[in-house]
Design a protein around this motif. Structure first.
Motif, PDB file in Angstrom:
ATOM      1  N   SER A  99       2.667 -49.596  -4.689  1.00 51.75           N
ATOM      2  CA  SER A  99       3.493 -50.494  -5.691  1.00 51.75           C
ATOM      3  C   SER A  99       2.475 -51.713  -5.975  1.00 51.75           C
ATOM      4  O   SER A  99       1.754 -52.078  -5.197  1.00 51.75           O
ATOM      5  N   ASP A 100       3.210 -52.291  -7.154  1.00 58.38           N
ATOM      6  CA  ASP A 100       2.398 -53.441  -7.434  1.00 58.38           C
ATOM      7  C   ASP A 100       2.288 -54.541  -6.155  1.00 58.38           C
ATOM      8  O   ASP A 100       3.726 -54.723  -5.747  1.00 58.38           O
ATOM      9  N   GLY A 101       1.488 -55.024  -6.012  1.00 58.37           N
ATOM     10  CA  GLY A 101       1.459 -56.276  -4.672  1.00 58.37           C
ATOM     11  C   GLY A 101       1.448 -55.518  -3.443  1.00 58.37           C
ATOM     12  O   GLY A 101       1.332 -56.438  -2.385  1.00 58.37           O
ATOM     13  N   ASP A 102       1.272 -54.209  -3.118  1.00 55.23           N
ATOM     14  CA  ASP A 102       0.914 -53.446  -2.035  1.00 55.23           C
ATOM     15  C   ASP A 102      -0.625 -54.014  -1.601  1.00 55.23           C
ATOM     16  O   ASP A 102      -1.188 -53.704  -2.176  1.00 55.23           O
ATOM     17  N   VAL A 103      -0.705 -54.404  -0.234  1.00 56.83           N
ATOM     18  CA  VAL A 103      -2.048 -54.543   0.233  1.00 56.83           C
ATOM     19  C   VAL A 103      -2.650 -53.046   0.483  1.00 56.83           C
ATOM     20  O   VAL A 103      -3.752 -53.178   0.295  1.00 56.83           O
ATOM     21  N   GLN A 104      -1.929 -52.280   1.205  1.00 53.19           N
ATOM     22  CA  GLN A 104      -2.469 -51.010   1.062  1.00 53.19           C
ATOM     23  C   GLN A 104      -1.167 -49.765   0.842  1.00 53.19           C
ATOM     24  O   GLN A 104      -0.007 -50.150   0.794  1.00 53.19           O
ATOM     25  N   ASP A 105      -1.614 -48.753   0.751  1.00 47.23           N
ATOM     26  CA  ASP A 105      -0.588 -47.808   0.628  1.00 47.23           C
ATOM     27  C   ASP A 105       0.482 -47.422   1.581  1.00 47.23           C
ATOM     28  O   ASP A 105       0.055 -47.761   2.718  1.00 47.23           O
ATOM     29  N   GLN A 106       1.698 -47.134   1.080  1.00 49.45           N
ATOM     30  CA  GLN A 106       2.646 -46.847   2.303  1.00 49.45           C
ATOM     31  C   GLN A 106       3.036 -45.288   2.532  1.00 49.45           C
ATOM     32  O   GLN A 106       2.941 -44.795   1.508  1.00 49.45           O
ATOM     33  N   ASN A 107       3.293 -45.054   3.938  1.00 45.72           N
ATOM     34  CA  ASN A 107       3.638 -43.878   4.210  1.00 45.72           C
ATOM     35  C   ASN A 107       5.132 -43.953   4.938  1.00 45.72           C
ATOM     36  O   ASN A 107       5.303 -44.663   5.786  1.00 45.72           O
ATOM     37  N   HIS A 108       6.011 -43.140   4.372  1.00 43.33           N
ATOM     38  CA  HIS A 108       7.475 -43.262   5.150  1.00 43.33           C
ATOM     39  C   HIS A 108       7.886 -41.831   5.147  1.00 43.33           C
ATOM     40  O   HIS A 108       7.674 -40.805   4.481  1.00 43.33           O
ATOM     41  N   VAL A 109       8.875 -41.529   5.860  1.00 38.53           N
ATOM     42  CA  VAL A 109       9.833 -40.659   6.083  1.00 38.53           C
ATOM     43  C   VAL A 109      10.656 -40.594   4.999  1.00 38.53           C
ATOM     44  O   VAL A 109      11.387 -41.743   4.863  1.00 38.53           O
ATOM     45  N   GLY A 110      10.971 -39.782   4.259  1.00 38.99           N
ATOM     46  CA  GLY A 110      12.132 -39.936   3.314  1.00 38.99           C
ATOM     47  C   GLY A 110      13.588 -39.505   3.940  1.00 38.99           C
ATOM     48  O   GLY A 110      13.553 -39.421   4.953  1.00 38.99           O
ATOM     49  N   GLU A 111      14.397 -39.422   2.694  1.00 41.21           N
ATOM     50  CA  GLU A 111      15.726 -39.350   3.028  1.00 41.21           C
ATOM     51  C   GLU A 111      16.252 -37.980   3.227  1.00 41.21           C
ATOM     52  O   GLU A 111      15.677 -36.872   3.136  1.00 41.21           O
ATOM     53  N   VAL A 112      17.549 -37.975   4.207  1.00 43.87           N
ATOM     54  CA  VAL A 112      17.931 -36.773   4.751  1.00 43.87           C
ATOM     55  C   VAL A 112      19.457 -36.580   4.180  1.00 43.87           C
ATOM     56  O   VAL A 112      20.127 -37.687   4.204  1.00 43.87           O
ATOM     57  N   PHE A 113      19.809 -35.320   3.560  1.00 45.12           N
ATOM     58  CA  PHE A 113      21.173 -35.108   3.002  1.00 45.12           C
ATOM     59  C   PHE A 113      21.600 -33.699   3.561  1.00 45.12           C
ATOM     60  O   PHE A 113      20.752 -32.703   3.601  1.00 45.12           O
ATOM     61  N   LEU A 114      22.857 -33.667   3.728  1.00 40.19           N
ATOM     62  CA  LEU A 114      23.568 -32.233   4.252  1.00 40.19           C
ATOM     63  C   LEU A 114      24.595 -32.170   2.925  1.00 40.19           C
ATOM     64  O   LEU A 114      25.384 -33.236   2.416  1.00 40.19           O
ATOM     65  N   GLY A 115      24.946 -30.879   2.806  1.00 38.60           N
ATOM     66  CA  GLY A 115      26.033 -30.720   1.684  1.00 38.60           C
ATOM     67  C   GLY A 115      26.460 -29.195   1.831  1.00 38.60           C
ATOM     68  O   GLY A 115      26.025 -28.337   2.593  1.00 38.60           O
ATOM     69  N   VAL A 116      27.504 -29.144   0.761  1.00 40.14           N
ATOM     70  CA  VAL A 116      27.952 -27.640   0.531  1.00 40.14           C
ATOM     71  C   VAL A 116      28.129 -27.249  -0.792  1.00 40.14           C
ATOM     72  O   VAL A 116      28.412 -28.358  -1.547  1.00 40.14           O
ATOM     73  N   GLN A 117      28.051 -26.110  -0.960  1.00 37.02           N
ATOM     74  CA  GLN A 117      28.568 -25.751  -2.415  1.00 37.02           C
ATOM     75  C   GLN A 117      29.388 -24.586  -2.413  1.00 37.02           C
ATOM     76  O   GLN A 117      29.052 -23.567  -1.638  1.00 37.02           O
ATOM     77  N   GLY A 118      30.363 -24.722  -3.100  1.00 39.59           N
ATOM     78  CA  GLY A 118      31.477 -23.358  -3.212  1.00 39.59           C
ATOM     79  C   GLY A 118      31.676 -22.832  -4.587  1.00 39.59           C
ATOM     80  O   GLY A 118      31.630 -23.639  -5.752  1.00 39.59           O
ATOM     81  N   VAL A 119      31.841 -21.606  -4.883  1.00 45.76           N
ATOM     82  CA  VAL A 119      31.980 -21.068  -6.363  1.00 45.76           C
ATOM     83  C   VAL A 119      33.593 -20.997  -6.473  1.00 45.76           C
ATOM     84  O   VAL A 119      34.338 -20.620  -5.477  1.00 45.76           O
ATOM     85  N   VAL A 120      33.805 -21.586  -7.681  1.00 46.66           N
ATOM     86  CA  VAL A 120      35.265 -21.610  -7.974  1.00 46.66           C
ATOM     87  C   VAL A 120      35.540 -20.457  -8.769  1.00 46.66           C
ATOM     88  O   VAL A 120      36.622 -20.042  -8.695  1.00 46.66           O
ATOM     89  N   LEU A 121      34.682 -20.090  -9.601  1.00 40.52           N
ATOM     90  CA  LEU A 121      34.858 -18.979 -10.724  1.00 40.52           C
ATOM     91  C   LEU A 121      33.824 -18.169 -10.697  1.00 40.52           C
ATOM     92  O   LEU A 121      32.802 -18.408 -11.350  1.00 40.52           O
ATOM     93  N   PRO A 122      33.589 -16.994 -10.121  1.00 46.69           N
ATOM     94  CA  PRO A 122      32.604 -16.115 -10.223  1.00 46.69           C
ATOM     95  C   PRO A 122      32.187 -15.701 -11.450  1.00 46.69           C
ATOM     96  O   PRO A 122      33.055 -15.307 -12.302  1.00 46.69           O
ATOM     97  N   GLY A 123      30.866 -15.464 -11.617  1.00 41.84           N
ATOM     98  CA  GLY A 123      30.563 -14.863 -13.215  1.00 41.84           C
ATOM     99  C   GLY A 123      30.458 -13.519 -13.185  1.00 41.84           C
ATOM    100  O   GLY A 123      30.421 -12.844 -12.217  1.00 41.84           O
ATOM    101  N   GLU A 124      31.123 -13.119 -14.632  1.00 45.44           N
ATOM    102  CA  GLU A 124      31.188 -11.688 -14.646  1.00 45.44           C
ATOM    103  C   GLU A 124      30.788 -11.014 -16.369  1.00 45.44           C
ATOM    104  O   GLU A 124      31.541 -12.074 -17.058  1.00 45.44           O
ATOM    105  N   GLY A 125      30.032 -10.548 -16.555  1.00 44.34           N
ATOM    106  CA  GLY A 125      29.710 -10.419 -18.023  1.00 44.34           C
ATOM    107  C   GLY A 125      29.250 -11.730 -18.650  1.00 44.34           C
ATOM    108  O   GLY A 125      28.439 -12.160 -18.529  1.00 44.34           O
ATOM    109  N   MET A 126      29.919 -11.923 -19.827  1.00 42.52           N
ATOM    110  CA  MET A 126      29.600 -13.088 -20.414  1.00 42.52           C
ATOM    111  C   MET A 126      30.000 -14.488 -19.835  1.00 42.52           C
ATOM    112  O   MET A 126      29.954 -15.555 -20.255  1.00 42.52           O
TER     113      MET A 126
END
Length: 271
Positions: A99-126
């Motif tokens: 970033s602007d103003g950094d004396v040197q490059d930065q190294n970090h561990v990124g963020e961590v997320f957990l989630g779920v996904q559920g089907v409400v209406l299964p697809g069929e044909g069109m």
């Protein structure tokens, strides 16, 4: 990015892909992967029940309000436990930025997320498949973020279908963002359209996210191509261009989706 880190990341990615390709798997028995990358949109359809799917990639971004350059390794793991329910984790093991103003490059561990996904209406044909998902952040990273920003939690409505030989993924997103004790709602919309070209699949996408903490709007246009090496291994690459002054101007990415060919349990899974 320093040359030694570039070499390390490149060699690690090549070794990982080589090991995946070297596995002795009967392709006729392997299930078909259902990649969620590389587009911003997530498909409403789920991965095969009982199989672990890994979505891995490298993203380089430049010219953004929070940084001049950023390289991140991202990893998404999905496990569908029934025909209508999927668990997922999202991590960024390494973020290298300047970033602007950094004396040197930065190294970090990124963020961590957990989630779920559920089907409400299964697809069929069109009729398209309609799903909903919820994602919660477990770890907040000090690494700079791209234009979309980060969130405490998010809810997404996902719609996927096929029309006239084209596949589409449509997402409506609502997240909770915060900074210094201030919390605001963020809203986003994404639309990805893809079409096969030979063995390749070419995708185009337009997306928009509000930036409630700064009063701006991030808008971008993404183009990508994917190639199935096997039914359960898909390679991808592409780029994204920001269309507003508060958007990350350029992002380039490459990665792969790999579905483990061995089911974690016998039978038909939970119902």
């Amino acid at each position: 990015m320093r040359l030694d880190l570039k070499i390390f990341v490149g060699v690690a990615c090549l070794l990982l892909v080589r090991n995946v390709l070297a596995q002795d798997t009967d392709e006729t028995d392997a299930p078909e992967a259902n990649p969620g990358r590389p587009t911003v949109s997530t498909p409403a359809t789920l991965t095969p029940v009982g199989y672990l799917q890994f979505e891995n990639g490298l993203v380089y971004a430049a010219q953004s309000p929070e940084f001049t350059s950023r390289t991140g390794i991202n990893q998404v793991t999905k496990l569908t436990v029934s025909s209508r329910l999927q668990a997922l984790s999202l991590t960024e093991p390494l973020v290298h930025s300047r970033s602007d103003g950094d004396v040197q490059d930065q190294n970090h561990v990124g963020e961590v997320f957990l989630g779920v996904q559920g089907v409400v209406l299964p697809g069929e044909g069109m009729r398209p498949t309609v799903s909903v998902s919820y994602i919660h952040r477990l770890y907040a990273s000090p690494a700079p973020e791209v234009d979309i920003g980060t969130f405490h939690q998010s809810a997404i409505v996902l719609v996927s279908g096929d029309v006239l030989g084209f596949h589409f993924d449509l997402n409506g997103v609502a997240t909770e963002q915060g900074d210094s004790g201030v919390r605001r709602a963020q809203f986003g919309q994404t639309l990805s359209v893809s079409h096969p070209v030979g063995r390749f699949t070419v995708s185009g996408e337009i997306w928009h996210f509000s930036q409630p903490l700064t009063g701006g709007n991030a808008v971008g246009n993404l183009w990508a191509a994917s190639y199935p090496v096997r039914k359960n291994l898909v390679l991808d690459a592409g780029f994204d261009h920001g269309l507003t002054s508060t958007s990350t101007q350029w992002e380039g990415f490459a990665g792969f989706t790999y579905l483990l060919p061995h089911r974690l349990w016998k039978g038909h899974g939970l119902r």
